[in-house]
Design a protein around this motif. Sequence first.
Motif, PDB file in Angstrom:
ATOM      1  N   GLY A 163     -29.185 -83.206 -11.627  1.00  8.97           N
ATOM      2  CA  GLY A 163     -30.054 -84.350 -11.880  1.00  8.97           C
ATOM      3  C   GLY A 163     -29.854 -85.448 -10.857  1.00  8.97           C
ATOM      4  N   LEU A 164     -28.593 -85.672 -10.472  1.00  5.51           N
ATOM      5  CA  LEU A 164     -28.301 -86.679  -9.459  1.00  5.51           C
ATOM      6  C   LEU A 164     -28.887 -86.279  -8.113  1.00  5.51           C
ATOM      7  N   ILE A 165     -28.687 -85.030  -7.722  1.00  9.89           N
ATOM      8  CA  ILE A 165     -29.194 -84.565  -6.436  1.00  9.89           C
ATOM      9  C   ILE A 165     -30.713 -84.691  -6.370  1.00  9.89           C
ATOM     10  N   GLU A 166     -31.386 -84.353  -7.453  1.00  7.47           N
ATOM     11  CA  GLU A 166     -32.838 -84.462  -7.479  1.00  7.47           C
ATOM     12  C   GLU A 166     -33.286 -85.893  -7.196  1.00  7.47           C
ATOM     13  N   LYS A 167     -32.619 -86.870  -7.797  1.00  4.60           N
ATOM     14  CA  LYS A 167     -32.960 -88.271  -7.556  1.00  4.60           C
ATOM     15  C   LYS A 167     -32.656 -88.672  -6.117  1.00  4.60           C
ATOM     16  N   LEU A 168     -31.534 -88.212  -5.593  1.00  2.00           N
ATOM     17  CA  LEU A 168     -31.142 -88.591  -4.248  1.00  2.00           C
ATOM     18  C   LEU A 168     -32.082 -87.997  -3.195  1.00  2.00           C
ATOM     19  N   VAL A 169     -32.571 -86.810  -3.446  1.00  2.95           N
ATOM     20  CA  VAL A 169     -33.539 -86.213  -2.541  1.00  2.95           C
ATOM     21  C   VAL A 169     -34.791 -87.082  -2.458  1.00  2.95           C
ATOM     22  N   ARG A 170     -35.232 -87.630  -3.581  1.00  2.00           N
ATOM     23  CA  ARG A 170     -36.411 -88.490  -3.590  1.00  2.00           C
ATOM     24  C   ARG A 170     -36.130 -89.798  -2.838  1.00  2.00           C
ATOM     25  N   VAL A 171     -34.920 -90.325  -2.969  1.00  2.00           N
ATOM     26  CA  VAL A 171     -34.568 -91.534  -2.221  1.00  2.00           C
ATOM     27  C   VAL A 171     -34.588 -91.242  -0.719  1.00  2.00           C
ATOM     28  N   ARG A 172     -34.018 -90.119  -0.346  1.00  2.00           N
ATOM     29  CA  ARG A 172     -33.981 -89.742   1.071  1.00  2.00           C
ATOM     30  C   ARG A 172     -35.403 -89.599   1.625  1.00  2.00           C
ATOM     31  N   GLU A 173     -36.258 -88.928   0.875  1.00  2.00           N
ATOM     32  CA  GLU A 173     -37.633 -88.743   1.326  1.00  2.00           C
ATOM     33  C   GLU A 173     -38.353 -90.077   1.491  1.00  2.00           C
ATOM     34  N   ALA A 174     -38.016 -91.033   0.647  1.00  2.00           N
ATOM     35  CA  ALA A 174     -38.685 -92.334   0.685  1.00  2.00           C
ATOM     36  C   ALA A 174     -38.339 -93.128   1.935  1.00  2.00           C
ATOM     37  N   ILE A 175     -37.160 -92.900   2.508  1.00  2.00           N
ATOM     38  CA  ILE A 175     -36.759 -93.697   3.658  1.00  2.00           C
ATOM     39  C   ILE A 175     -36.999 -93.002   4.991  1.00  2.00           C
ATOM     40  N   LEU A 176     -37.369 -91.725   4.968  1.00  2.00           N
ATOM     41  CA  LEU A 176     -37.595 -91.011   6.227  1.00  2.00           C
ATOM     42  C   LEU A 176     -38.868 -91.508   6.913  1.00  2.00           C
TER      43      LEU A 176
END
Length: 271
Positions: free
Chosen positions: A258-271
């Motif tokens: 669940g944490l990784i899923e959220k972090l992937v979305r954060v990463r995508e948002a800043i790319l």
Amino acid sequence: MIQDYLPGIKNGGSLQFFLMAGPCAIEGEDIALRIAERIVNITDKYSIPYIFKGSYRKANRSRVDSFTGIGDEKALKVLQKVGETFGVPTVTDIHESHEAAMAAEYVDVLQIPAFLCRQTELLVAAAQTGKVVNIKKGQFLSAASMQFAVDKVKDSGNSKVCLTDRGNSFGYQDLIVDYRGIPEMRAFQVPTIMDCTHSLQQPNQTSGVTGGKPALIETIAKAAIAVGADGLFIETHPDPANAKSDGANMLHLDLLEGLIEKLVRVREAIL
């Protein structure tokens, strides 16, 4: 990027952050393999480069009766088996210069503990193995001062060096994260990692057992990705309350996906 140091790493073409994760200490072969399998399944699902973490020996303990390990060679062979079984690189920490060559026979990355990041002989010995060297920033040092640690490794003929932030001492029994350190250390042109679990430790408790605030792991991790960390370091266990070491600040393994899923979305948002 870590893929430049470990070209065989799975998901090496990913634009995602990479993950160093596993138990604090190697407690046995079965549990190490079970933890690694769970994490490999998660990181494969989200295309995240993964390095399995486990300490073959815990040298820095508050009390003399604290768990230190199952035996050096036995634990190192467990790390080797994890790497061979799942095709992932492995990382473990070393504490004295004579350990570097021994550990290098079994793992891909040698980690320098935060309290030892200024130990020149240790850094040089790790560098001379030719392995990737991950240096944890001392709780007592600024991010800028880690340039000297990087230089010690590079001047010893090894350009494969990473830096990991794990917070700064804040009084006697707490740590605080200064996120300015992530871009400051990235400016040294090395992969920079956030230790999301040790940065939430509460050391020097009167019981002699380090405390922690694992409920804030998600906060630390999200902020680290947002400011540009290349990788995350997370200690995780299926039963933190009964882990042999650092259970107070580890992430329950069931919460990792669940944490990784959220972090992937954060990463995508800043790319």
